[in-house]
Structures are given as structure tokens and as C-alpha cells.
Motif scaffolding. Structure first.
Motif, PDB file in Angstrom:
ATOM      1  N   TYR A  20       0.872  -1.173   0.000  1.00  0.00           N
ATOM      2  CA  TYR A  20       0.000   0.000   0.000  1.00  0.00           C
ATOM      3  C   TYR A  20       0.907   1.221   0.000  1.00  0.00           C
ATOM      4  O   TYR A  20       1.628   1.445   0.971  1.00  0.00           O
ATOM      5  CB  TYR A  20      -0.891   0.031   1.245  1.00  0.00           C
ATOM      6  CG  TYR A  20      -1.945  -1.049   1.291  1.00  0.00           C
ATOM      7  CD1 TYR A  20      -2.993  -1.061   0.373  1.00  0.00           C
ATOM      8  CD2 TYR A  20      -1.915  -2.038   2.260  1.00  0.00           C
ATOM      9  CE1 TYR A  20      -3.965  -2.043   0.422  1.00  0.00           C
ATOM     10  CE2 TYR A  20      -2.889  -3.017   2.316  1.00  0.00           C
ATOM     11  CZ  TYR A  20      -3.913  -3.013   1.394  1.00  0.00           C
ATOM     12  OH  TYR A  20      -4.878  -3.979   1.445  1.00  0.00           O
ATOM     13  N   VAL A  25       3.056  -4.900   2.609  1.00  0.00           N
ATOM     14  CA  VAL A  25       2.332  -5.554   3.701  1.00  0.00           C
ATOM     15  C   VAL A  25       2.376  -7.071   3.521  1.00  0.00           C
ATOM     16  O   VAL A  25       2.129  -7.816   4.457  1.00  0.00           O
ATOM     17  CB  VAL A  25       0.876  -5.074   3.817  1.00  0.00           C
ATOM     18  CG1 VAL A  25       0.823  -3.690   4.422  1.00  0.00           C
ATOM     19  CG2 VAL A  25       0.164  -5.084   2.490  1.00  0.00           C
ATOM     20  N   PRO A  44      -0.320 -12.036  13.767  1.00  0.00           N
ATOM     21  CA  PRO A  44      -0.779 -10.913  14.592  1.00  0.00           C
ATOM     22  C   PRO A  44      -1.575  -9.884  13.781  1.00  0.00           C
ATOM     23  O   PRO A  44      -1.606  -9.952  12.551  1.00  0.00           O
ATOM     24  CB  PRO A  44       0.525 -10.297  15.120  1.00  0.00           C
ATOM     25  CG  PRO A  44       1.596 -10.784  14.216  1.00  0.00           C
ATOM     26  CD  PRO A  44       1.150 -12.100  13.672  1.00  0.00           C
ATOM     27  N   GLY A  46      -2.552  -6.854  11.667  1.00  0.00           N
ATOM     28  CA  GLY A  46      -1.782  -6.074  10.710  1.00  0.00           C
ATOM     29  C   GLY A  46      -0.708  -6.879  10.005  1.00  0.00           C
ATOM     30  O   GLY A  46       0.135  -6.323   9.316  1.00  0.00           O
ATOM     31  N   SER A  47      -0.740  -8.207  10.154  1.00  0.00           N
ATOM     32  CA  SER A  47       0.298  -9.022   9.530  1.00  0.00           C
ATOM     33  C   SER A  47      -0.006  -9.303   8.063  1.00  0.00           C
ATOM     34  O   SER A  47       0.789  -9.934   7.378  1.00  0.00           O
ATOM     35  CB  SER A  47       0.461 -10.341  10.292  1.00  0.00           C
ATOM     36  OG  SER A  47      -0.766 -11.039  10.306  1.00  0.00           O
ATOM     37  N   GLY A  48      -1.186  -8.867   7.585  1.00  0.00           N
ATOM     38  CA  GLY A  48      -1.490  -9.002   6.164  1.00  0.00           C
ATOM     39  C   GLY A  48      -2.433 -10.144   5.819  1.00  0.00           C
ATOM     40  O   GLY A  48      -2.567 -10.497   4.650  1.00  0.00           O
ATOM     41  N   LYS A  49      -3.124 -10.706   6.814  1.00  0.00           N
ATOM     42  CA  LYS A  49      -4.020 -11.841   6.564  1.00  0.00           C
ATOM     43  C   LYS A  49      -5.168 -11.439   5.629  1.00  0.00           C
ATOM     44  O   LYS A  49      -5.426 -12.105   4.624  1.00  0.00           O
ATOM     45  CB  LYS A  49      -4.602 -12.364   7.894  1.00  0.00           C
ATOM     46  CG  LYS A  49      -3.537 -12.731   8.917  1.00  0.00           C
ATOM     47  CD  LYS A  49      -4.142 -13.280  10.193  1.00  0.00           C
ATOM     48  CE  LYS A  49      -4.950 -12.290  11.007  1.00  0.00           C
ATOM     49  NZ  LYS A  49      -4.175 -11.198  11.590  1.00  0.00           N
ATOM     50  N   THR A  50      -5.837 -10.333   5.970  1.00  0.00           N
ATOM     51  CA  THR A  50      -6.942  -9.855   5.139  1.00  0.00           C
ATOM     52  C   THR A  50      -6.449  -9.493   3.747  1.00  0.00           C
ATOM     53  O   THR A  50      -7.078  -9.812   2.736  1.00  0.00           O
ATOM     54  CB  THR A  50      -7.614  -8.640   5.807  1.00  0.00           C
ATOM     55  OG1 THR A  50      -8.158  -9.068   7.052  1.00  0.00           O
ATOM     56  CG2 THR A  50      -8.720  -8.070   4.936  1.00  0.00           C
ATOM     57  N   THR A  51      -5.291  -8.837   3.704  1.00  0.00           N
ATOM     58  CA  THR A  51      -4.726  -8.444   2.416  1.00  0.00           C
ATOM     59  C   THR A  51      -4.438  -9.669   1.544  1.00  0.00           C
ATOM     60  O   THR A  51      -4.678  -9.650   0.338  1.00  0.00           O
ATOM     61  CB  THR A  51      -3.438  -7.631   2.627  1.00  0.00           C
ATOM     62  OG1 THR A  51      -3.735  -6.523   3.485  1.00  0.00           O
ATOM     63  CG2 THR A  51      -2.889  -7.116   1.325  1.00  0.00           C
TER      64      THR A  51
HETATM   65  N1  LIG Z   1      -6.433   0.196   2.189  1.00  0.00           N
HETATM   66  C1  LIG Z   1      -5.263   0.253   2.863  1.00  0.00           C
HETATM   67  N2  LIG Z   1      -4.399   1.274   2.638  1.00  0.00           N
HETATM   68  C2  LIG Z   1      -3.233   1.337   3.303  1.00  0.00           C
HETATM   69  N3  LIG Z   1      -2.820   0.444   4.196  1.00  0.00           N
HETATM   70  C3  LIG Z   1      -3.624  -0.596   4.478  1.00  0.00           C
HETATM   71  C4  LIG Z   1      -4.898  -0.745   3.825  1.00  0.00           C
HETATM   72  N4  LIG Z   1      -5.463  -1.880   4.280  1.00  0.00           N
HETATM   73  C5  LIG Z   1      -4.610  -2.405   5.180  1.00  0.00           C
HETATM   74  N5  LIG Z   1      -3.504  -1.644   5.303  1.00  0.00           N
HETATM   75  C6  LIG Z   1      -2.350  -1.938   6.164  1.00  0.00           C
HETATM   76  O1  LIG Z   1      -1.816  -3.163   5.751  1.00  0.00           O
HETATM   77  C7  LIG Z   1      -1.402  -3.940   6.854  1.00  0.00           C
HETATM   78  C8  LIG Z   1      -2.043  -5.314   6.811  1.00  0.00           C
HETATM   79  O2  LIG Z   1      -3.437  -5.177   6.999  1.00  0.00           O
HETATM   80  P1  LIG Z   1      -4.416  -6.418   7.022  1.00  0.00           P
HETATM   81  O3  LIG Z   1      -4.213  -7.234   5.823  1.00  0.00           O
HETATM   82  O4  LIG Z   1      -5.784  -5.890   7.253  1.00  0.00           O
HETATM   83  O5  LIG Z   1      -3.913  -7.224   8.309  1.00  0.00           O
HETATM   84  P2  LIG Z   1      -4.660  -8.322   9.189  1.00  0.00           P
HETATM   85  O6  LIG Z   1      -5.897  -8.751   8.476  1.00  0.00           O
HETATM   86  O7  LIG Z   1      -3.650  -9.412   9.347  1.00  0.00           O
HETATM   87  O8  LIG Z   1      -4.945  -7.692  10.523  1.00  0.00           O
HETATM   88  C9  LIG Z   1      -1.755  -3.136   8.086  1.00  0.00           C
HETATM   89  O9  LIG Z   1      -0.589  -2.503   8.538  1.00  0.00           O
HETATM   90  C10 LIG Z   1      -2.741  -2.135   7.598  1.00  0.00           C
HETATM   91  O10 LIG Z   1      -2.634  -0.945   8.323  1.00  0.00           O
END
Ligand SMILES: Nc1ncnc2c1ncn2[C@@H]1O[C@H](COP(=O)(O)OP(=O)(O)O)[C@@H](O)[C@H]1O
Ligand SMILES: [Mg+2]
Lengths: 248, 390
Positions: A20, A25, A44, A46-51
Motif C-alpha cells: 500500500y 504488507v 498478529p 496487521g500481519s497481512g491476513k486480510t490483504t
Molecule cells: N487500504 C489500505 N491502505 C493502506 N494500508 C492498508 C490498507 N489496508 C490495510 N492496510 C495496512 O496493511 C497492513 C495489513 O493489513 P491487514 O491485511 O488488514 O492485516 P490483518 O488482516 O492481518 O490484521 C496493516 O498494517 C494495515 O494498516
């Protein structure tokens, strides 16, 4: 469970990097998921699971690397993938009913302009029955408990009759009965040859729920059969010093 | 056509035309954007007027709309860089643009037929005077026809893309996963919003445009169970605001657009207060009920511990309860009364005892993970009381 590497792969992620705004990430991710398994993703906040889940479906564009779904790009396999986003990612005050939300699962196969008909409605009814929500059809979604919201989301994915299901923290903030019901559905899916990927946060249930596990913290720290890789050592490498908290 | 029916025609079509896209702006939490565009199109409109010098060209709608749209996307691109937080760019850029428009107008740049006052408060009466002619006969105000076309476009857009709009507004990620990438539809939607704003801006002024875009949809949101009913109610509230506003302005001899804008606000405040489930009053009522239910659970817990464990009679008497749970005497009295009424507790010789349904009420509270926090309080509270006793 079968981790034989010669088995057909439902999902193959190679050299995937997602950033991002120039902050990585996900870094150089390689993950393979064989057909007919339940894989957990832990790591943990913010580790990028959702991403990672979003990158599989092209919701976020990777900076590098590729994702293959049954050997082909995701775009060609949309229908075969069902997505259950994190429950908290939508506004539950949106003016719509449980039945309508589940019906949204049919929109993908309908495509632009076509409206859902009797076949779609039947499918929605059946999905609601499978998650035990048939009595809540007409409920406004803001009147649901956390567990009911999650069942509603699950039903929306089930309607798609997909082969792969991607679920983002489906057990977060749900009651014990819903958790149990969801796990039952996951196992039943596996027995029918479906593949399920679940982002998970409760380390205590990892061994019971999953065949495979991917431990993620920007990079893949470890992946493989739960029995082999779900170790104290790998947990510490994934979570840093915080691991004891999770394993009480 | 005479003045009053002309004004009413303009007001009603403008209200309905704004109320439709307003629903999706409100659901996407983009009311600020509505305000932003309505400010941004203004300099576009003024510049177009300066260049074209006349009112009749269709470019007068298209030019500013394109500018408004362009600025919205520019600001969103800026947002994506995360160099500014949240609405900051909107807050800075749009008023600046708006003031550029005001400066051009106030210096009466090459005789632009607008005044600062018209621009802000709008002048629906003036718009009503500009009649369209068919041959020699006046067939109604030009602004009415402009807004009618925009209304039809907005309704057609909403009906045609209803399913897609609903999906992408409710859950954009899921929409994208099933093949409805939301950006194309979003650009199209923002284009209709921009055109609506430009058209309405000219007819009724900036203040009323924002009022009509946001307030009726927000009122409808508070009352609606489904998207369809939200759309219908939004149009209804907008038209009502326009008509009642006109009527009040007429009798008080007040500014027409301003009074209509005020009415959109009045209707919103009324629904905010009295909406059956989402209104403030009903929320207060629900919270009060929850507080009692929680207190009843606490009371039953307290009694269970003392009935099941070693029995300490004073703790179960009315006075004992009051002391141990530390409520105001009046509140304690109320909780006990309600508990008796609901059958969660009953009165025995030596004080209060929990009933079966009372025990169930408590186990319900303990069942859900969601409520871990509340249960913690319950347990913690009791441990503390026991501790104090021994
Ligand atoms: N749309 C976005 N723009 C910028 N940074 C993002 C966005 N979505 C997530 N992040 C950042 O990417 C990192 C991984 O997020 P995410 O995948 O949601 O983690 P998790 O699901 O493991 O908690 C986090 O540091 C978050 O702040
Ligand atoms: Mg997440």
C-alpha cells in the motif's frame, strides 16, 4: 487430510508481494493449498491476513507475483470462489433484510442487469436453512446478533455453490453455538471435496479445526500440516514476544 | 406560466431529482463529497458563464459537471496517498474554489447574471421567470425542464443499476469478488451526482442543493428497513420539504430556497428524535431497558451465590441487596420490583430467592462470547462482594 504435493492445487500463490503506497504488507508469499483441505491463516494484527485473502481475489492489486485458482487466473474462476469478508467490514445499519443479503450471493452468476428469479430465491432459502437462519428471512440486518450476522454472511457465500471458500475471521465475536455450527459446515464442505481457507485468531482451536496452517507476518513464517509446523518456535517467530498470551 | 406554479414545478422536480442519488451518497457516507461538489461546480459555472455569456447552452451543465467530477477524483487520489487525513482535502480545496467563484461574481466580471446572494441562497423566483417558449407561448420555466430531464436520468440510472448499486454500496469487497468491480459504476454514479448538482445549483442555489441531497435521504435512512423504501421516503421527504417550505416562505414573505432548506433540516430533526428504532428517544428507551435487564442479571447472580453457597440471610433481604450491590435505594427498589414482576426472583420468608427463569436469564448472559466483558463485570462484582463479606 492429504498434503501430498502431487495432488491438484486449489490455490497456488507464487512470489506474491502487495504494497500500500510503497509499504509492503505482504512480501514474497508462496502458498499452496491442495484441493479438499481446510487451511488456517494465523498471524498478529496487521500481519497481512486480510490483504492476502483480498489479493487472491484481485480485490487488491499485487505489486508482483501471481495467484492461480485451479491452475488459471482468478478472473476466469470467479464462480468457483466464495468469499466471506470480515463481519465488521460492512455497515450493518444498511437498510436491507437477511434474505436480500443472502440473495446477493447470486448476483455474480446473474451478471449485469439480470434480476434474481425463483431459482435464485430457492437457492437463498436453502442456504439460509443450512446455517439455521430460516426464521430470520425478513429481519433487518441491524437487528442481528454477531453470530447471526456471521451466519448470514456464510449463507451468502454458500449460495454461490463454490469450490473454494475464503473466510476472514468467521469466528470473531460469535457465540459458541454459531462457532460450532460453522465448524460443522466447514467439515461437511471438506467431505464434499471443497477447499476452505480461514483467517483465524484463536490459537487454542487451531489444532482441532485445520489440516494445514499458514503462519503469516508480512512474510510466510511457516506453512504445512498443523501437526508439523504449529510449534512454539514458529509461534514465537510469528508473534514475537506475545505468544504466551495466546497459548494460556 | 405564472410565477407560483412555475416555482412549485421547479421545486418539486429539483427536490425529487436530488433525493434519489442522495440515498447512495448517505449510505456511502459521502455527504461531505456532495457538499464539496456543490462548491466545486460553482467556479466552473461562473467561468462557463463568462465564456459563453448566455444561459441557453447545454455546455453550461456539462462543463461545470465535468469540472466537479474531476475535482472529486483529484481529491480522492490525494486521499489515497494518505498524505492528508480523512476529509481534510475536501475541507480545504472546495471552499477555496467556491470563493474563487464568489470573487469572480462579486467583481461583476463581464456582467455575469448572478449575484453572491443568488449563488448562496439561491433564487428560485428568478429561475421561475426564465420561461421556455414554444413559438409565442411560454410553456413553463426552463429550470423545470432541465430538472425534469435530470430526474428521469437519475431514476432510470437507479432502476437500471439497482442490483449493482445495492451490492457495491453495501459490500464493495464482496461485490468486487463476484465480478462487480465498483469503480466503473462509481464513476457513472458520481457523474449523475455532478450533473444533478449543477442543474439544481442553477435552479435553487448551493444551500438548498446540499440540503436536498443529504437531509431527506438521512431522514429516510432512519425509518427504512429496505433500500426501496429508503428511496421512496427520501423523495417523499424532499418533495414535502419543498412544498411546505414554499408555503411558509410565501406567507412569511421569506427567502424561498432558504425556507425549503430549513424544512429539510426540520424533517430530519423530527425523524432523528422520533424514528421508531433508530431515533434518539427510542434508543434512550432501549438503553434504559438494557440497564434494568443487566441490573436484574446482577441481582439474580448475587442471590444465586448466596442461596447456593453458604447462606447469609441478610445478604438476600431487600436491605442486604441494597447494601451489597450498591445501587441507589430507588433504583434497587425498581430492579427488585421488575425482577419480581418478570418472575426472575421471588419473595421467601427469609428474603429474596432466584427462580428458574432467573437462573436462565443469567446463563444467557454468560453464554455469548460477545458478552465476555459484561460477564467479567458480573463475576468480578460478585467476587468482590463475597470478599467483603468474609
Ligand atoms: N487500504 C489500505 N491502505 C493502506 N494500508 C492498508 C490498507 N489496508 C490495510 N492496510 C495496512 O496493511 C497492513 C495489513 O493489513 P491487514 O491485511 O488488514 O492485516 P490483518 O488482516 O492481518 O490484521 C496493516 O498494517 C494495515 O494498516
Ligand atoms: Mg484482518
Amino acid at each position: 487430510m492429504n498434503t501430498n504435493s502431487t495432488k491438484e492445487l486449489a490455490i497456488q500463490i507464487s512470489d506474491l508481494t502487495v504494497a500500500y503506497e510503497e509499504t509492503a504488507v505482504l512480501w514474497d508469499i508462496d502458498v499452496s493449498v491442495p484441493v479438499g483441505t481446510i487451511m488456517g491463516i494465523i498471524g498478529p494484527n496487521g500481519s497481512g491476513k486480510t490483504t492476502l485473502i483480498k489479493a487472491i481475489m484481485g480485490i487488491v492489486e499485487p505489486s508482483a507475483g501471481s495467484v492461480r485458482v485451479f491452475g488459471r487466473p482468478f478472473r476466469e474462476q470467479r464462480r468457483r470462489v466464495g468469499y466471506v469478508p470480515q463481519r465488521t467490514s460492512v455497515d450493518w445499519d444498511f437498510p436491507t433484510t437477511v434474505f436480500d443479503v443472502v440473495l446477493m450471493g447470486t448476483y455474480g452468476s446473474l451478471g449485469w442487469f439480470r434480476r434474481p428469479g425463483p431459482a435464485e430465491r430457492d437457492a437463498a432459502h436453502m442456504a439460509l436453512e443450512r446455517v439455521g437462519m430460516q426464521d430470520y428471512l425478513k429481519r433487518q440486518i441491524s437487528e442481528l446478533s454477531g453470530g447471526q450476522q456471521q451466519r448470514c454472511f456464510l449463507a451468502r457465500a454458500l449460495v454461490q455453490e463454490a469450490d473454494i471458500y475464503l473466510m476472514d475471521e468467521p469466528f470473531q465475536g460469535v457465540d459458541a453455538r454459531t462457532e460450532h455450527a460453522i465448524v460443522e459446515i466447514l467439515r461437511e464442505m471438506r467431505s464434499r471435496g471443497k477447499t476452505v481457507i480461514v483467517v483465524h485468531h484463536d490459537l487454542q482451536t487451531v489444532e482441532r479445526y485445520f489440516d494445514l496452517i499458514t503462519m503469516l507476518n508480512v512474510r510466510v513464517v511457516a506453512q504445512g500440516p498443523v501437526a508439523e509446523v504449529f510449534t512454539e518456535e514458529n509461534l514465537r517467530r510469528t508473534y514475537g514476544g506475545r505468544v504466551e498470551l495466546g497459548r494460556v | 406560466m405564472s410565477l407560483i406554479p412555475s416555482i412549485i414545478l421547479i421545486a418539486v422536480t429539483t427536490a425529487a431529482a436530488c433525493a434519489v442519488p442522495g440515498v447512495f451518497l448517505v449510505l456511502r457516507r459521502m455527504s461531505m463529497v456532495a457538499e464539496g461538489v456543490s462548491h466545486a461546480v460553482f467556479p466552473g459555472l461562473v467561468i462557463a458563464l463568462v465564456i459563453l455569456g448566455a444561459f441557453r447552452s447545454p455546455l453550461l451543465v456539462v462543463g461545470p459537471a465535468v469540472l466537479g467530477l474531476f475535482l472529486v477524483f483529484a481529491v480522492q487520489a490525494m486521499n489515497r496517498t494518505r498524505l492528508f487525513a480523512g476529509d481534510a482535502p475536501l475541507g480545504v480545496v472546495f471552499p477555496a474554489l467556491f470563493s474563487i467563484g464568489v470573487i469572480i461574481v462579486s467583481r461583476r466580471f463581464s456582467g455575469v447574471p448572478l449575484s453572491e446572494n443568488t449563488v448562496l441562497a439561491g433564487d428560485i423566483n428568478y429561475a421561475a421567470l426564465t420561461q421556455l417558449h414554444l413559438g409565442a407561448t411560454a410553456i413553463g420555466p426552463r429550470a423545470f425542464y432541465v430538472m425534469l430531464v435530470i430526474l428521469v436520468v437519475n431514476m432510470a440510472f437507479t432502476v437500471l443499476f439497482f442490483k449493482e448499486l445495492k451490492l457495491t454500496t453495501f459490500d464493495p469487497d464482496h461485490a468486487s469478488s463476484v465480478g462487480f468491480g465498483s469503480s466503473r459504476l462509481y464513476y457513472l454514479f458520481m457523474a449523475t451526482v455532478s450533473i444533478t448538482i449543477v442543474g439544481a445549483f442553477e435552479a435553487v442555489g448551493a444551500v438548498l442543493v446540499v440540503g436536498l441531497l443529504v437531509a431527506p435521504a438521512a431522514s429516510a435512512f432512519l425509518l427504512s428497513k429496505r433500500l426501496e423504501s429508503m428511496l421512496l421516503l427520501s423523495v417523499l421527504f424532499a418533495v414535502l420539504s419543498a412544498l411546505i417550505g414554499f408555503w411558509i416562505a410565501y406567507y412569511l414573505d421569506a427567502a424561498t430556497s432558504g425556507t425549503m432548506a430549513m424544512m429539510t433540516g426540520v424533517i430530519f430533526l423530527l425523524t432523528l428524535a422520533f424514528a421508531p428504532r433508530r431515533g434518539l428517544l427510542s434508543k434512550l428507551r432501549i438503553r434504559a431497558r438494557r440497564r434494568i435487564t443487566f441490573a436484574e442479571q446482577l441481582l439474580v447472580m448475587h442471590l444465586i451465590h448466596h442461596v447456593d453457597g453458604e447462606r447469609v440471610t441478610p445478604a438476600c433481604s431487600r436491605d442486604g441487596v441494597r447494601q451489597h450491590v450498591r445501587w441507589e435505594p430507588k433504583f434497587a427498589e425498581k430492579v427488585i420490583r421488575q425482577g419480581l414482576e418478570h418472575g426472575y426472583i421471588m419473595e421467601a420468608d427469609d428474603g429474596l430467592i432466584p427462580t428458574m427463569s432467573g437462573r436462565m436469564l443469567c446463563s444467557e448472559a454468560l453464554l455469548y462470547k460477545d458478552d465476555v466483558c459484561e460477564c467479567g463485570i458480573v463475576r468480578g462484582g460478585l467476587e468482590k462482594h463475597e470478599y467483603e463479606q468474609h
